[in-house]
Design a protein around this motif. Structure first.
Motif, PDB file in Angstrom:
ATOM      1  N   LYS A   1       0.833  -1.215   0.000  1.00  0.00           N
ATOM      2  CA  LYS A   1       0.000   0.000   0.000  1.00  0.00           C
ATOM      3  C   LYS A   1       0.863   1.258   0.000  1.00  0.00           C
ATOM      4  O   LYS A   1       0.561   2.234  -0.676  1.00  0.00           O
ATOM      5  CB  LYS A   1      -0.915   0.012   1.234  1.00  0.00           C
ATOM      6  CG  LYS A   1      -2.099  -0.939   1.113  1.00  0.00           C
ATOM      7  CD  LYS A   1      -3.026  -0.727   2.294  1.00  0.00           C
ATOM      8  CE  LYS A   1      -4.182  -1.715   2.267  1.00  0.00           C
ATOM      9  NZ  LYS A   1      -5.055  -1.589   3.425  1.00  0.00           N
ATOM     10  N   VAL A   2       1.938   1.251   0.786  1.00  0.00           N
ATOM     11  CA  VAL A   2       2.761   2.469   0.885  1.00  0.00           C
ATOM     12  C   VAL A   2       3.599   2.675  -0.386  1.00  0.00           C
ATOM     13  O   VAL A   2       3.954   3.817  -0.725  1.00  0.00           O
ATOM     14  CB  VAL A   2       3.649   2.439   2.160  1.00  0.00           C
ATOM     15  CG1 VAL A   2       4.848   1.543   2.011  1.00  0.00           C
ATOM     16  CG2 VAL A   2       4.067   3.846   2.566  1.00  0.00           C
TER      17      VAL A   2
ATOM     18  N   LEU B   1       2.464   5.391  -2.778  1.00  0.00           N
ATOM     19  CA  LEU B   1       2.348   6.777  -2.319  1.00  0.00           C
ATOM     20  C   LEU B   1       3.687   7.496  -2.534  1.00  0.00           C
ATOM     21  O   LEU B   1       4.717   7.034  -2.043  1.00  0.00           O
ATOM     22  CB  LEU B   1       1.989   6.820  -0.823  1.00  0.00           C
ATOM     23  CG  LEU B   1       0.682   6.127  -0.418  1.00  0.00           C
ATOM     24  CD1 LEU B   1       0.548   6.067   1.101  1.00  0.00           C
ATOM     25  CD2 LEU B   1      -0.510   6.865  -1.013  1.00  0.00           C
TER      26      LEU B   1
ATOM     27  N   ASP C   1       4.935  10.206  -1.356  1.00  0.00           N
ATOM     28  CA  ASP C   1       5.609  10.697  -0.145  1.00  0.00           C
ATOM     29  C   ASP C   1       5.495   9.689   1.004  1.00  0.00           C
ATOM     30  O   ASP C   1       5.630  10.048   2.170  1.00  0.00           O
ATOM     31  CB  ASP C   1       5.004  12.047   0.275  1.00  0.00           C
ATOM     32  CG  ASP C   1       3.533  11.890   0.696  1.00  0.00           C
ATOM     33  OD1 ASP C   1       2.922  10.858   0.324  1.00  0.00           O
ATOM     34  OD2 ASP C   1       3.008  12.767   1.400  1.00  0.00           O
ATOM     35  N   GLY C   2       5.243   8.444   0.663  1.00  0.00           N
ATOM     36  CA  GLY C   2       5.070   7.417   1.700  1.00  0.00           C
ATOM     37  C   GLY C   2       6.390   7.068   2.375  1.00  0.00           C
ATOM     38  O   GLY C   2       7.453   7.146   1.759  1.00  0.00           O
TER      39      GLY C   2
ATOM     40  N   ASN D   1       8.100   3.918   4.459  1.00  0.00           N
ATOM     41  CA  ASN D   1       7.874   2.510   4.724  1.00  0.00           C
ATOM     42  C   ASN D   1       8.665   2.041   5.949  1.00  0.00           C
ATOM     43  O   ASN D   1       9.886   1.932   5.890  1.00  0.00           O
ATOM     44  CB  ASN D   1       8.288   1.714   3.480  1.00  0.00           C
ATOM     45  CG  ASN D   1       7.907   0.254   3.589  1.00  0.00           C
ATOM     46  OD1 ASN D   1       7.387  -0.181   4.628  1.00  0.00           O
ATOM     47  ND2 ASN D   1       8.139  -0.505   2.547  1.00  0.00           N
TER      48      ASN D   1
ATOM     49  N   LEU E   1      -1.454   5.088   7.958  1.00  0.00           N
ATOM     50  CA  LEU E   1      -1.097   5.085   6.530  1.00  0.00           C
ATOM     51  C   LEU E   1      -1.966   6.063   5.743  1.00  0.00           C
ATOM     52  O   LEU E   1      -1.464   6.861   4.947  1.00  0.00           O
ATOM     53  CB  LEU E   1      -1.234   3.665   5.967  1.00  0.00           C
ATOM     54  CG  LEU E   1      -0.822   3.480   4.510  1.00  0.00           C
ATOM     55  CD1 LEU E   1       0.660   3.816   4.306  1.00  0.00           C
ATOM     56  CD2 LEU E   1      -1.072   2.045   4.051  1.00  0.00           C
ATOM     57  N   GLU E   2      -3.258   6.010   5.999  1.00  0.00           N
ATOM     58  CA  GLU E   2      -4.184   6.889   5.269  1.00  0.00           C
ATOM     59  C   GLU E   2      -3.906   8.364   5.560  1.00  0.00           C
ATOM     60  O   GLU E   2      -3.826   9.185   4.656  1.00  0.00           O
ATOM     61  CB  GLU E   2      -5.621   6.598   5.705  1.00  0.00           C
ATOM     62  CG  GLU E   2      -6.340   5.628   4.796  1.00  0.00           C
ATOM     63  CD  GLU E   2      -7.649   5.151   5.412  1.00  0.00           C
ATOM     64  OE1 GLU E   2      -8.261   5.899   6.194  1.00  0.00           O
ATOM     65  OE2 GLU E   2      -8.015   3.997   5.106  1.00  0.00           O
TER      66      GLU E   2
ATOM     67  N   GLN F   1      -1.222   9.820   7.352  1.00  0.00           N
ATOM     68  CA  GLN F   1       0.155  10.370   7.393  1.00  0.00           C
ATOM     69  C   GLN F   1       1.108   9.682   6.413  1.00  0.00           C
ATOM     70  O   GLN F   1       2.294  10.015   6.373  1.00  0.00           O
ATOM     71  CB  GLN F   1       0.714  10.230   8.821  1.00  0.00           C
ATOM     72  CG  GLN F   1      -0.043  11.021   9.866  1.00  0.00           C
ATOM     73  CD  GLN F   1       0.174  12.524   9.744  1.00  0.00           C
ATOM     74  OE1 GLN F   1       1.088  12.991   9.064  1.00  0.00           O
ATOM     75  NE2 GLN F   1      -0.684  13.305  10.384  1.00  0.00           N
ATOM     76  N   HIS F   2       0.610   8.726   5.679  1.00  0.00           N
ATOM     77  CA  HIS F   2       1.425   8.025   4.666  1.00  0.00           C
ATOM     78  C   HIS F   2       2.660   7.353   5.280  1.00  0.00           C
ATOM     79  O   HIS F   2       3.737   7.354   4.691  1.00  0.00           O
ATOM     80  CB  HIS F   2       1.822   8.975   3.531  1.00  0.00           C
ATOM     81  CG  HIS F   2       0.638   9.427   2.730  1.00  0.00           C
ATOM     82  ND1 HIS F   2       0.748  10.190   1.592  1.00  0.00           N
ATOM     83  CD2 HIS F   2      -0.688   9.222   2.896  1.00  0.00           C
ATOM     84  CE1 HIS F   2      -0.452  10.435   1.097  1.00  0.00           C
ATOM     85  NE2 HIS F   2      -1.347   9.856   1.888  1.00  0.00           N
TER      86      HIS F   2
END
Ligand SMILES: Cc1ncc(COP(=O)(O)O)c(C=O)c1O
Length: 394
Positions: A23-24, A27, A29-30, A32, A338-339, A341-342
């Motif tokens: 999922k990350v 993104l 700007d994710g 991990n 995650l949703e 703040q990524h």
């Protein structure tokens, strides 16, 4: 056609680590923090050894147990580092990572209906292979004992159905290591029963301030112990797929047949790289550990400042804070973090039900990533706390 599949394979779920990592990844700007692998490149001399092997056409099959030269390197490495000896000719097997070492072992020893005891929370890679072999995992709850297995509680789970006890110290996901006194007590229990012991010590080179003691250094359990290990974590070689099994000849002889049936042998250039790692790159883990220690201390400090209850681990590269104070389940916490703040972490429930109420944070990533991730997690917790106080003031 789906109904023709082996239901045991159908029942296996994708590990929680993978779910959040996937999922990350999409993104931009994710950040991990789910990673179970070192973020350092494989050291140059190790890469050069593999390149040389390819150039010299060392690209065929090897002996099924692995190159004799590599088995000798493995045997010397464990003798020098941890003080025990396994015969390279008959007691050492080179496998496709510790994963295959463990799978081949289980398939060689487990029968339908057998039970395997595992202290939990624990790495999610064991349950599927135990299940596929027709056996059942039996978990020893360590969530209330500082993630340390209580010897008496362990003994109380051993029954006529118990075929093996799996131990993983330093631990994934908690990072705890075992002190010698506790190991002595566990060994005393295990020595009393006819059960195999599988000790996955893949993080033994990643300890901070405490020397590693191996279960293989206890002669009284040598005949029932299988040591699983490998270079993935110690030498940043996850993709090379080199693992080791050390055990008594009567076990290795049969595990070898499972191994050769599924793998024939480990990739030959990887085996040459492994010889280089074991013979000439023994200081590599210590260099990585210096960096891991700084990161661990930083993240640990930040989590405490945020008001989370967290142990300072002395091994592996994970922190396992409690998130019970938030009122969220570990899955909800990971999903919302995650949703909003990524930042991706792994819910503790991915490591059995005894991991519920915790999350796993990997610090196998850069300090910059960790600083940014901790800032975002703090914002997230402030929001959660704000929500809680609005709720209670209603
Ligand atoms: C406890 C533990 N054992 C085994 C493995 C798999 O290691 P390998 O890459 O050697 O298959 C991992 C990977 O994360 C792990 O954490």
């Amino acid at each position: 056609m789906k109904s023709l599949l082996n239901e045991k394979a159908v029942e296996i779920s994708v590990p929680g680590t993978r779910v959040f990592a996937n999922k990350v990844a999409v993104l931009s700007d994710g950040i991990n923090l789910t990673l179970g692998e070192p973020d350092f490149p494989t050291p140059e001399p190790i890469k050069e050894a593999a390149i040389a092997a390819i150039r010299e056409n060392k690209t065929g099959y090897s002996h099924n147990a692995g190159l004799q030269e590599l088995r000798e390197s493995v045997s010397s490495f464990f003798r020098d580092e941890y003080g025990f000896y396994y015969n390279p000719a008959s007691e050492v097997l080179i496998t496709t990572g510790a994963s295959e070492a463990i799978d081949s072992t289980f398939r060689a020893i487990l029968r339908e209906g057998d039970e395997v005891i595992l202290p939990a929370p624990i790495y999610s890679g064991y349950e599927p292979v135990i299940h596929l072999a027709g056996a059942k995992p039996v978990y020893l709850d360590t969530s209330r004992t500082g993630f340390l297995p209580d010897p008496a509680a362990l003994e109380s789970l051993i029954t006529g159905r118990t075929k093996a006890v799996l131990l993983n110290y330093p631990s994934n996901p908690t990072g705890v290591t075992l002190e010698k006194e506790l190991m002595d007590e566990i060994v005393a229990v295990l020595a009393r029963h006819d059960v195999f012991i599988i000790s996955d010590e893949i993080y033994s080179q990643n300890t901070y301030g405490v020397p590693h003691t191996s279960f293989a250094s206890y002669p009284q359990i040598r005949e029932k112990l299988i040591l699983a290990h490998g270079l993935s974590k110690s030498h940043s070689m996850t993709g090379w797929r080199v693992g080791f099994l050390l055990g008594p000849e009567y076990l290795i002889e049969h595990i070898l047949k499972v191994h050769l049936s599924n793998s024939i042998c480990v990739s030959l250039p990887s085996q040459h790289a492994a010889i280089e790692a074991l013979d000439h790159c023994r200081t590599v883990p210590a260099m990585m550990n210096l960096e891991y220690t700084k990161r661990r201390d930083f993240v640990h400090g930040r989590l405490l400042e945020m008001g989370l209850d967290v142990k300072l681990p002395s091994g592996a590269f994970y922190l396992f804070p409690s998130i019970r104070s938030t009122g969220l389940s570990s899955f909800e916490f990971a999903e919302q973090l995650l949703e909003q703040q990524h930042v991706a972490v792994v819910p503790g429930s991915s490591f059995t039900g005894f991991g519920e109420g915790f999350i796993r944070i990997s610090y196998a990533t850069s300090m910059n990533n960790l600083i940014a991730a901790m800032d975002r997690m703090e914002d997230f917790l402030n929001q959660v706390n704000l929500g809680q106080s609005v709720e209670t003031s209603k």
